[in-house]
Motif scaffolding. Structure first.
Motif, PDB file in Angstrom:
ATOM      1  N   ARG A 178       0.820  -1.208   0.000  1.00 25.64           N
ATOM      2  CA  ARG A 178       0.000   0.000   0.000  1.00 25.64           C
ATOM      3  C   ARG A 178       0.854   1.257   0.000  1.00 25.64           C
ATOM      4  O   ARG A 178       0.579   2.216  -0.702  1.00 25.64           O
ATOM      5  CB  ARG A 178      -0.860   0.043   1.263  1.00 25.64           C
ATOM      6  N   ALA A 179       1.876   1.205   0.850  1.00 26.23           N
ATOM      7  CA  ALA A 179       2.738   2.386   0.975  1.00 26.23           C
ATOM      8  C   ALA A 179       3.371   2.714  -0.369  1.00 26.23           C
ATOM      9  O   ALA A 179       3.447   3.887  -0.770  1.00 26.23           O
ATOM     10  CB  ALA A 179       3.807   2.146   2.035  1.00 26.23           C
ATOM     11  N   THR A 225      -3.900 -24.160  20.695  1.00 25.48           N
ATOM     12  CA  THR A 225      -3.000 -23.018  20.820  1.00 25.48           C
ATOM     13  C   THR A 225      -2.269 -23.066  22.158  1.00 25.48           C
ATOM     14  O   THR A 225      -2.863 -23.388  23.180  1.00 25.48           O
ATOM     15  CB  THR A 225      -3.810 -21.708  20.768  1.00 25.48           C
ATOM     16  N   PHE A 226      -0.997 -22.776  22.131  1.00 29.11           N
ATOM     17  CA  PHE A 226      -0.236 -22.720  23.374  1.00 29.11           C
ATOM     18  C   PHE A 226       0.039 -21.262  23.736  1.00 29.11           C
ATOM     19  O   PHE A 226      -0.155 -20.833  24.861  1.00 29.11           O
ATOM     20  CB  PHE A 226       1.076 -23.486  23.210  1.00 29.11           C
ATOM     21  N   LEU A 227       0.434 -20.506  22.745  1.00 34.32           N
ATOM     22  CA  LEU A 227       0.768 -19.098  22.986  1.00 34.32           C
ATOM     23  C   LEU A 227      -0.325 -18.173  22.468  1.00 34.32           C
ATOM     24  O   LEU A 227      -0.541 -18.060  21.267  1.00 34.32           O
ATOM     25  CB  LEU A 227       2.106 -18.781  22.298  1.00 34.32           C
ATOM     26  N   PHE A 228      -1.019 -17.540  23.381  1.00 40.16           N
ATOM     27  CA  PHE A 228      -2.085 -16.621  22.995  1.00 40.16           C
ATOM     28  C   PHE A 228      -1.536 -15.208  22.874  1.00 40.16           C
ATOM     29  O   PHE A 228      -0.867 -14.716  23.778  1.00 40.16           O
ATOM     30  CB  PHE A 228      -3.208 -16.649  24.034  1.00 40.16           C
ATOM     31  N   PHE A 229      -1.833 -14.596  21.762  1.00 41.54           N
ATOM     32  CA  PHE A 229      -1.381 -13.218  21.552  1.00 41.54           C
ATOM     33  C   PHE A 229      -2.316 -12.539  20.562  1.00 41.54           C
ATOM     34  O   PHE A 229      -2.360 -12.884  19.383  1.00 41.54           O
ATOM     35  CB  PHE A 229       0.054 -13.204  21.031  1.00 41.54           C
ATOM     36  N   LYS A 230      -3.050 -11.556  21.061  1.00 41.80           N
ATOM     37  CA  LYS A 230      -4.070 -10.914  20.241  1.00 41.80           C
ATOM     38  C   LYS A 230      -3.493 -10.228  19.017  1.00 41.80           C
ATOM     39  O   LYS A 230      -4.093 -10.238  17.958  1.00 41.80           O
ATOM     40  CB  LYS A 230      -4.806  -9.857  21.072  1.00 41.80           C
ATOM     41  N   GLY A 231      -2.352  -9.609  19.217  1.00 39.21           N
ATOM     42  CA  GLY A 231      -1.746  -8.883  18.112  1.00 39.21           C
ATOM     43  C   GLY A 231      -1.553  -9.750  16.887  1.00 39.21           C
ATOM     44  O   GLY A 231      -1.408  -9.253  15.779  1.00 39.21           O
ATOM     45  N   ALA A 232      -1.549 -11.069  17.103  1.00 37.72           N
ATOM     46  CA  ALA A 232      -1.274 -11.978  15.999  1.00 37.72           C
ATOM     47  C   ALA A 232      -2.439 -12.054  15.023  1.00 37.72           C
ATOM     48  O   ALA A 232      -2.245 -12.305  13.840  1.00 37.72           O
ATOM     49  CB  ALA A 232      -0.967 -13.366  16.526  1.00 37.72           C
ATOM     50  N   ALA A 233      -3.626 -11.845  15.518  1.00 36.50           N
ATOM     51  CA  ALA A 233      -4.814 -12.099  14.703  1.00 36.50           C
ATOM     52  C   ALA A 233      -4.712 -11.450  13.326  1.00 36.50           C
ATOM     53  O   ALA A 233      -4.854 -12.112  12.308  1.00 36.50           O
ATOM     54  CB  ALA A 233      -6.062 -11.603  15.429  1.00 36.50           C
ATOM     55  N   ASN A 234      -4.420 -10.150  13.314  1.00 32.53           N
ATOM     56  CA  ASN A 234      -4.369  -9.459  12.035  1.00 32.53           C
ATOM     57  C   ASN A 234      -2.950  -9.049  11.671  1.00 32.53           C
ATOM     58  O   ASN A 234      -2.730  -8.419  10.651  1.00 32.53           O
ATOM     59  CB  ASN A 234      -5.258  -8.219  12.088  1.00 32.53           C
ATOM     60  N   GLY A 235      -2.019  -9.418  12.513  1.00 31.23           N
ATOM     61  CA  GLY A 235      -0.648  -9.010  12.251  1.00 31.23           C
ATOM     62  C   GLY A 235      -0.375  -7.660  12.879  1.00 31.23           C
ATOM     63  O   GLY A 235      -1.276  -6.835  13.025  1.00 31.23           O
ATOM     64  N   LEU A 236       0.872  -7.459  13.238  1.00 31.12           N
ATOM     65  CA  LEU A 236       1.201  -6.240  13.974  1.00 31.12           C
ATOM     66  C   LEU A 236       1.183  -4.994  13.101  1.00 31.12           C
ATOM     67  O   LEU A 236       1.253  -3.878  13.607  1.00 31.12           O
ATOM     68  CB  LEU A 236       2.577  -6.401  14.629  1.00 31.12           C
ATOM     69  N   PHE A 237       1.111  -5.186  11.760  1.00 31.02           N
ATOM     70  CA  PHE A 237       1.109  -4.027  10.877  1.00 31.02           C
ATOM     71  C   PHE A 237      -0.293  -3.659  10.423  1.00 31.02           C
ATOM     72  O   PHE A 237      -0.470  -2.714   9.659  1.00 31.02           O
ATOM     73  CB  PHE A 237       1.964  -4.299   9.638  1.00 31.02           C
ATOM     74  N   ALA A 238      -1.270  -4.429  10.866  1.00 30.82           N
ATOM     75  CA  ALA A 238      -2.622  -4.236  10.344  1.00 30.82           C
ATOM     76  C   ALA A 238      -3.124  -2.823  10.592  1.00 30.82           C
ATOM     77  O   ALA A 238      -3.643  -2.153   9.697  1.00 30.82           O
ATOM     78  CB  ALA A 238      -3.574  -5.248  10.956  1.00 30.82           C
ATOM     79  N   GLU A 239      -2.928  -2.363  11.810  1.00 28.61           N
ATOM     80  CA  GLU A 239      -3.411  -1.036  12.155  1.00 28.61           C
ATOM     81  C   GLU A 239      -2.703   0.029  11.318  1.00 28.61           C
ATOM     82  O   GLU A 239      -3.328   0.954  10.808  1.00 28.61           O
ATOM     83  CB  GLU A 239      -3.171  -0.773  13.639  1.00 28.61           C
ATOM     84  N   GLY A 240      -1.402  -0.153  11.181  1.00 29.19           N
ATOM     85  CA  GLY A 240      -0.629   0.789  10.383  1.00 29.19           C
ATOM     86  C   GLY A 240      -1.124   0.816   8.945  1.00 29.19           C
ATOM     87  O   GLY A 240      -1.297   1.888   8.350  1.00 29.19           O
ATOM     88  N   ALA A 241      -1.369  -0.357   8.394  1.00 30.35           N
ATOM     89  CA  ALA A 241      -1.810  -0.445   7.001  1.00 30.35           C
ATOM     90  C   ALA A 241      -3.130   0.296   6.821  1.00 30.35           C
ATOM     91  O   ALA A 241      -3.356   0.968   5.811  1.00 30.35           O
ATOM     92  CB  ALA A 241      -1.957  -1.907   6.595  1.00 30.35           C
ATOM     93  N   GLU A 242      -3.972   0.193   7.845  1.00 31.81           N
ATOM     94  CA  GLU A 242      -5.271   0.843   7.753  1.00 31.81           C
ATOM     95  C   GLU A 242      -5.131   2.370   7.688  1.00 31.81           C
ATOM     96  O   GLU A 242      -5.968   3.046   7.098  1.00 31.81           O
ATOM     97  CB  GLU A 242      -6.091   0.476   8.993  1.00 31.81           C
ATOM     98  N   LEU A 244      -2.887   3.970   6.189  1.00 30.81           N
ATOM     99  CA  LEU A 244      -2.284   4.432   4.937  1.00 30.81           C
ATOM    100  C   LEU A 244      -3.349   4.782   3.905  1.00 30.81           C
ATOM    101  O   LEU A 244      -3.652   3.998   3.017  1.00 30.81           O
ATOM    102  CB  LEU A 244      -1.387   3.345   4.354  1.00 30.81           C
ATOM    103  N   THR A 245      -3.895   5.972   4.007  1.00 31.27           N
ATOM    104  CA  THR A 245      -4.891   6.380   3.022  1.00 31.27           C
ATOM    105  C   THR A 245      -4.253   7.377   2.074  1.00 31.27           C
ATOM    106  O   THR A 245      -3.097   7.790   2.271  1.00 31.27           O
ATOM    107  CB  THR A 245      -6.092   7.013   3.727  1.00 31.27           C
ATOM    108  N   LYS A 246      -5.000   7.774   1.073  1.00 31.61           N
ATOM    109  CA  LYS A 246      -4.482   8.685   0.031  1.00 31.61           C
ATOM    110  C   LYS A 246      -3.835   9.939   0.607  1.00 31.61           C
ATOM    111  O   LYS A 246      -2.862  10.442   0.084  1.00 31.61           O
ATOM    112  CB  LYS A 246      -5.637   9.117  -0.888  1.00 31.61           C
ATOM    113  N   GLN A 252       4.953  10.747   6.436  1.00 28.87           N
ATOM    114  CA  GLN A 252       4.024  10.150   7.403  1.00 28.87           C
ATOM    115  C   GLN A 252       4.009   8.637   7.277  1.00 28.87           C
ATOM    116  O   GLN A 252       3.998   7.908   8.270  1.00 28.87           O
ATOM    117  CB  GLN A 252       2.615  10.709   7.167  1.00 28.87           C
ATOM    118  N   ALA A 253       4.048   8.169   6.037  1.00 27.95           N
ATOM    119  CA  ALA A 253       4.035   6.723   5.812  1.00 27.95           C
ATOM    120  C   ALA A 253       5.269   6.091   6.455  1.00 27.95           C
ATOM    121  O   ALA A 253       5.196   5.042   7.110  1.00 27.95           O
ATOM    122  CB  ALA A 253       4.008   6.415   4.326  1.00 27.95           C
ATOM    123  N   LEU A 254       6.395   6.758   6.301  1.00 27.88           N
ATOM    124  CA  LEU A 254       7.631   6.245   6.901  1.00 27.88           C
ATOM    125  C   LEU A 254       7.479   6.174   8.420  1.00 27.88           C
ATOM    126  O   LEU A 254       7.883   5.200   9.060  1.00 27.88           O
ATOM    127  CB  LEU A 254       8.811   7.142   6.532  1.00 27.88           C
TER     128      LEU A 254
END
Lengths: 326, 326
Positions: A178-179, A225-242, A244-246, A252-254
């Motif tokens: 996206r970036a 599952t042995f190791l529970f970690f919420k951040g894993a669900a969508n990946g740690l970059f998911a929020e960042g990717a969201e 990244l708009t026009k 800012q992207a950097l």
DNA sequence: CTAGGTGCAAATAATTTGCAGAGGC
DNA sequence: GCCTCTGCAAATTATTTGCACCTAG
């Protein structure tokens, strides 16, 4: 729970004490077992081999193992202690079945974080925490054996580490793709494209590794599952990717990328450091290194960009100067 | 920890057993204490009044109290049990100081939720969970007394309930104010304005109640948090309010509001139901009712809006029809 | 030879139980 | 008088300790 390869006892903190056949015998039997043994369980096991061993020696050896860091004393509220080996076994939490008295282990990065927060809020310095969920296990409820027995924790842990790494990598790929698409500057676009390519390649490596892991244990994927970690669900970059708009410019992207890589690097480093030598640890630490490199690259690029702009425009605002510092 | 008013023991499950002066004596002494007593502590306390009481009777009475639901047996890993009264005391977690052996209580809705998730993922039916943080308490670290002693849990709990309610109310006010601003339809705007007004009024009530609470215990505000709940930080409507941008139409705004009110209602209801009769419980339940009314109002309005549109436009899409159902 | 390891039996420590007497209904 | 509560002492359970003996370095 099983230990895939027994630790080298000779190398294992032999400090304070001379070699003793009895102690070695007890330690060996203990480490060969899985699950949580009571002192009595261990005495019974030892006596199968050699019934000239005293209860007191077993107790003394257990204490010795705890001091040496080979074993951990756990209390399931039964009025007596149980012991689990800590070699290759990270600190973990327990699900305890009140019916069959078996216990199951898990790890939750999320619970750990909350526990940390509570302690901080109360000005309490935590040294250790216990999380025990009492109840009824699946087997005792349904009567049927669960599909997956006590798999090798080592493998399950490595699997979970890889799953988190893969999810992070995927979201990272999405982020850089996206970036690159919204980048205005050719140079910035190049960086993002390169990183996207790298993420793609690395993702393939991780997926191959995951497939290879599955081959070692065909049931691995179905183990709980042995190791529970919420951040894993969508990946740690998911929020960042969201974010990244026009409207977002290269700088800012950097910055968003830097924040994501930094968070990711910290998470993997922290977790990687906590464990005994194992495949999972390796996955965590390698990934942490990878993220560190990306982070450095982004930071360099960010600085260069700011410097170029400084020549063109007036001067960089104080706030971005601060943000560019590690 | 202290019980503000002692429970009426006569009313307290006297089932199974005749009145006995000894038992009553023990129960009374036990309930008058705060903190977590070991059987021995209790024996000592009882013997101050009457040294003709047997250890066995104390043990038997403790067991009786546990069965009657007056007391809970807790295990701090000391090799013996301690007892805490459960009257007006919700189930909670513990911070345990390894130095002074005191323990502090807290509740974390967030940890509970995660525990629930882990159990579900493992097909485990949890009946009870133990969270214990071992470490060093503030006093033992710094040597100085903490500003706040063991305040009445009742009051602290009510305070935390009110804080959460107030934060939710504030974010609700923000939400409806914004919604009214962006509403296109006059009727929708009216609804949002009315709700905003109501939130404002209710907020004032809650704040007055909070002030009143502070008067009952001047140190109340400085006592440590008892109930941890992340959703409280920005209020349960914060996320919804953020989503209310120019592009959102009345129908969407109503849906977001419905989602927020529903989440809020559920949280307060669930928590309110869990506790013994107390001011905090009351706060939770009253708030839950309030949210329930708002929820119903929004749902009615949403349905009306959809119906009107149905007459104007073609027909409502299936997805919104589904969303309007409770 | 000597410090540390080991077995055995006795000591502790928390809690439970058997039993006979006491007391409320 | 019956049934439960109570005290006392003995039993139980998990773990530790004292002490004499043993063994590897």
């Amino acid at each position: 729970m099983a230990i895939s390869s027994l630790p080298d006892l000779r190398a294992l903190k032999p400090e304070g004490g001379k070699r003793s056949s009895k102690r070695e015998q007890i330690v060996n039997v203990f480490l060969r077992q899985e699950g949580h043994l009571s002192a009595d369980d261990l005495v019974d096991l030892i006596r199968r081999d050699d019934h000239r061993i005293s209860r007191a020696t077993v107790y003394r050896t257990l204490q010795w193992m705890v001091d040496a860091g080979i074993a951990r004393k756990v209390d399931f509220g039964e009025g007596r202690f149980r012991f689990e080996h800590s070699y290759r076994q990270p600190r973990h939490f327990h699900l305890i079945c009140k019916t069959c008295h078996r216990s199951y282990e898990f790890l939750s990065s999320d619970i750990e974080a909350l526990v940390e927060e509570v302690a901080t809020a109360r000005n309490f310095s935590p040294s250790q925490s216990v999380v025990q969920i009492y109840g009824t296990c699946e087997e005792c409820k349904t009567g049927k054996q669960p599909a997956t027995g006590d798999g090798h924790t080592d493998l399950v842990f490595a699997r979970d580490a890889l799953r988190i790494a893969i999810a992070t990598e995927r979201s990272g790929l999405e982020f850089y793709t996206r970036a690159a698409k919204i980048a205005r500057d050719a140079r910035g676009r190049k960086i993002f494209q390169d990183l996207a390519a790298e993420e793609k390649e690395h993702l393939a490596t991780l997926e191959a590794r995951y497939a290879e892991l599955l081959q070692r244990d065909p049931q691995l994927e179905s183990r709980p599952t042995f190791l529970f970690f919420k951040g894993a669900a969508n990946g740690l970059f998911a929020e960042g990717a969201e974010r990244l708009t026009k409207g977002v410019n290269d700088q800012q992207a950097l910055l968003i990328g830097i924040r994501c890589e930094r968070g990711s690097h910290r998470f993997f480093k922290k977790y990687g450091e906590r464990f005994e030598d194992s495949e999972g640890k390796q996955v965590f630490l390698e990934f942490a290194d990878e993220e560190r490199e990306h982070l450095d690259l982004l930071v360099r690029e960010y600085r260069a960009l700011v410097a170029r702009q400084g020549r063109t425009k007036r001067k960089r605002p104080a706030s971005t100067a601060r943000a560019s510092a590690r």
